[in-house]
Design a protein around this motif. Structure first.
Motif, mmCIF file in Angstrom:
data_model
loop_
_atom_site.group_PDB
_atom_site.id
_atom_site.type_symbol
_atom_site.label_atom_id
_atom_site.label_comp_id
_atom_site.label_asym_id
_atom_site.label_seq_id
_atom_site.Cartn_x
_atom_site.Cartn_y
_atom_site.Cartn_z
ATOM 1 N N THR A 100 0.834 -1.205 0.000
ATOM 2 C CA THR A 100 0.000 0.000 0.000
ATOM 3 C C THR A 100 0.866 1.251 0.000
ATOM 4 O O THR A 100 0.640 2.185 -0.777
ATOM 5 C CB THR A 100 -0.938 0.000 1.226
ATOM 6 O OG1 THR A 100 -1.826 -1.127 1.157
ATOM 7 C CG2 THR A 100 -1.770 1.275 1.285
ATOM 8 N N ASN A 101 1.869 1.272 0.869
ATOM 9 C CA ASN A 101 2.762 2.433 0.959
ATOM 10 C C ASN A 101 3.572 2.630 -0.312
ATOM 11 O O ASN A 101 3.972 3.753 -0.634
ATOM 12 C CB ASN A 101 3.704 2.288 2.148
ATOM 13 C CG ASN A 101 2.984 2.459 3.472
ATOM 14 O OD1 ASN A 101 1.772 2.614 3.511
ATOM 15 N ND2 ASN A 101 3.727 2.436 4.562
ATOM 16 N N LEU A 102 3.826 1.534 -1.036
ATOM 17 C CA LEU A 102 4.623 1.618 -2.264
ATOM 18 C C LEU A 102 3.775 1.911 -3.495
ATOM 19 O O LEU A 102 4.282 1.911 -4.613
ATOM 20 C CB LEU A 102 5.401 0.318 -2.462
ATOM 21 C CG LEU A 102 6.530 0.072 -1.451
ATOM 22 C CD1 LEU A 102 7.082 -1.340 -1.584
ATOM 23 C CD2 LEU A 102 7.652 1.091 -1.615
ATOM 24 N N GLY A 103 2.473 2.143 -3.284
ATOM 25 C CA GLY A 103 1.616 2.588 -4.370
ATOM 26 C C GLY A 103 0.980 1.501 -5.206
ATOM 27 O O GLY A 103 0.430 1.786 -6.275
ATOM 28 N N VAL A 104 1.016 0.259 -4.760
ATOM 29 C CA VAL A 104 0.360 -0.828 -5.497
ATOM 30 C C VAL A 104 -1.161 -0.656 -5.367
ATOM 31 O O VAL A 104 -1.665 -0.302 -4.294
ATOM 32 C CB VAL A 104 0.796 -2.199 -4.948
ATOM 33 C CG1 VAL A 104 0.048 -3.333 -5.634
ATOM 34 C CG2 VAL A 104 2.303 -2.370 -5.112
ATOM 35 N N SER A 105 -1.898 -0.889 -6.439
ATOM 36 C CA SER A 105 -3.356 -0.722 -6.397
ATOM 37 C C SER A 105 -3.973 -1.685 -5.390
ATOM 38 O O SER A 105 -3.429 -2.771 -5.133
ATOM 39 C CB SER A 105 -3.969 -0.963 -7.774
ATOM 40 O OG SER A 105 -3.955 -2.345 -8.104
ATOM 41 N N LYS A 106 -5.107 -1.309 -4.857
ATOM 42 C CA LYS A 106 -5.774 -2.142 -3.853
ATOM 43 C C LYS A 106 -6.212 -3.480 -4.435
ATOM 44 O O LYS A 106 -6.171 -4.507 -3.753
ATOM 45 C CB LYS A 106 -6.947 -1.377 -3.248
ATOM 46 C CG LYS A 106 -6.510 -0.162 -2.432
ATOM 47 C CD LYS A 106 -7.702 0.605 -1.903
ATOM 48 C CE LYS A 106 -7.230 1.772 -1.046
ATOM 49 N NZ LYS A 106 -6.408 2.749 -1.790
ATOM 50 N N THR A 107 -6.652 -3.463 -5.682
ATOM 51 C CA THR A 107 -7.064 -4.717 -6.323
ATOM 52 C C THR A 107 -5.890 -5.688 -6.420
ATOM 53 O O THR A 107 -6.009 -6.868 -6.042
ATOM 54 C CB THR A 107 -7.631 -4.437 -7.723
ATOM 55 O OG1 THR A 107 -8.779 -3.598 -7.604
ATOM 56 C CG2 THR A 107 -8.022 -5.738 -8.411
ATOM 57 N N ASP A 108 -4.750 -5.217 -6.898
ATOM 58 C CA ASP A 108 -3.571 -6.082 -7.032
ATOM 59 C C ASP A 108 -3.023 -6.477 -5.665
ATOM 60 O O ASP A 108 -2.624 -7.633 -5.459
ATOM 61 C CB ASP A 108 -2.485 -5.363 -7.835
ATOM 62 C CG ASP A 108 -2.811 -5.276 -9.318
ATOM 63 O OD1 ASP A 108 -3.714 -6.015 -9.763
ATOM 64 O OD2 ASP A 108 -2.176 -4.470 -10.019
#
Length: 430
Positions: A39-47
């Motif tokens: 989450t902190n690294l910007g990965v989408s919530k779906t992935d």
């Protein structure tokens, strides 16, 4: 200290605490730290939800390969080998995190870490039974569970707070998490070296003589058949898979909700604050709820407490509906509310675990219980994988408060928990 050496044997105090901290930490690293880190690294919530959900698979299928651990080497060997492998995989995460392909690379490494952790669980629990006689097994079971709970506090609290501190002090999120996993790698390497000397060498810890892969497969198929022939199996499976459905959907989105800024519908908390609230207040409240639940069921029986515990498991999820709507900034208020929700979860989870024991009674109870825990894990894994996609769909209903529709859906899903609880309650005879 009188128990340090008895009849030339190493004291259980020399290895049980470190063994069960080592059992817990990689589990929480794989299933909790990854959610917040991605989450902190910007990965989408779906992935994030989908791929971290897959990391739970080794614990789902653990009963299928656990018998084969007995065929090769000793449990002591497996413990040491898995601790070394965990140290190496954590070092691997630390190494690849700063790179541009961090997501796919770290997921592959976390897969290896997850299988190593699940295998370590199998070996450590078996080793505990072999290294201690029945009297000492009973005497040290509290020590064993206490240090696993300490690992829970460290894994969900202390390590998250450390990562948060490094994020702030370094000003670089990938470097902060890279250093965090680097320190975890060093810790596990030290634990591995320590256990080379600290773990005893039980005479009974050896590959089971006369046991072959063919024998194991034959026994497994027999156990599989008897498990699925138990009376009420369909209702039991529905309960195992669906009782925790609200929590399974909710758990993947709680940390992103806490982390997202106010403008994005979240609480705008720092990583360190999330570690404090979830990993200390939340875990302590969870344990307290579990203790109270055990006491009340011991007095009143499982059947009496099924519905109250189902309510305790599901209804406090309404806390997140309030938090998503009000978006309070007061950390104390947030801590109290999440502590309340976690207390309810711990209280409600007690009846679930006791039902698994109840359903496993009879011949092959240990193997049947392992199947029950596998279905329990599956019931958390599949909904968790879909949680990110579901959130994205619900968020479109109210872009000004994207989390509120999702959490209200969780409350609606609570009906499923009460439905399967009602079915199971008819089976229980006390």
């Amino acid at each position: 200290m009188r128990d340090k050496v008895i009849k030339g044997k190493r004291s259980p105090w020399a290895w049980i605490p470190t063994l069960y901290i080592a059992e817990g930490l990689p589990y929480f690293a794989v299933n909790t730290l990854t959610v917040l880190m991605y989450t902190n690294l910007g990965v989408s919530k779906t992935d994030m939800a989908f791929f971290t959900g897959w990391l739970y698979l080794p614990w789902v299928i653990k009963p299928f390969w656990s018998p084969f651990v007995d065929l090769m080497r000793t449990k002591r060997w497996w413990i040491l080998a898995m601790q070394l492998l965990i140290a190496l995989t954590m070092a691997g995460v630390a190494f690849v995190l700063p790179g541009s392909l961090f997501f796919s690379a770290t997921l592959a490494i976390f897969w290896v870490m997850a299988f190593a952790s699940a295998t370590h669980d199998i070996s450590a629990d078996g080793f505990y039974m072999l290294a201690l006689d029945e009297r000492r097994q009973a005497a040290y079971v509290g020590v064993r569970s206490t240090f696993y709970r300490i690992a829970s506090i460290l894994g969900q609290g202390g390590i998250v707070m450390l990562a948060g501190y490094l994020e702030t002090s370094l000003g670089n999120i990938p470097r902060a998490w890279s250093l965090t996993f680097g320190l975890l790698s060093v810790f596990f390497l030290l634990v591995f070296v320590y256990h080379i000397y600290a773990l005893p060498h039980p005479k009974s810890d050896r590959p089971t003589p006369g046991v072959t892969a063919s024998n194991i497969l034959s026994d497994f198929l027999m156990t599989f058949r008897t498990f699925f022939s138990k009376p009420g199996i369909l209702v039991a499976l529905a309960f195992m898979l669906l009782y925790r459905l609200p929590e399974a959907l909710c758990i993947k989105m709680i940390q992103p909700f806490m982390k997202d800024g106010m403008a994005d519908g979240g609480l705008g908390m720092s990583t360190s604050e999330i570690g404090f609230v979830n990993g200390t207040v939340g875990v302590i409240a969870l344990l307290a709820g579990g203790v109270l639940g055990g006491v009340l069921i011991a007095k009143g029986g499982l059947r009496k407490w099924l519905f109250p515990m189902a309510a305790a498991l599901t209804l406090p999820c309404g806390v997140y509906c309030y938090l998503a709507s009000a978006q309070p900034e007061n950390l104390t208020l947030i801590s109290v509310l999440i502590g309340f929700e976690q207390f309810g979860y711990g209280f409600g989870f007690t009846s679930f675990m006791l039902y698994l024991m109840y359903f496993s009674r009879g011949e092959s109870s240990t193997s049947h219980y392992a199947f029950c825990t596998a279905f329990m894990a599956l019931g958390m894994m599949i909904p968790g994988m879909a949680a990110g996609w579901l959130f994205e769909q619900m968020a479109s209903l109210d872009p000004t408060s994207p989390y509120a529709p999702f959490f209200w859906l969780i409350m609606a899903v609570s009906v499923v928990t009460f439905a399967v609880t009602g079915l199971v309650r008819k089976q229980i005879k006390e």
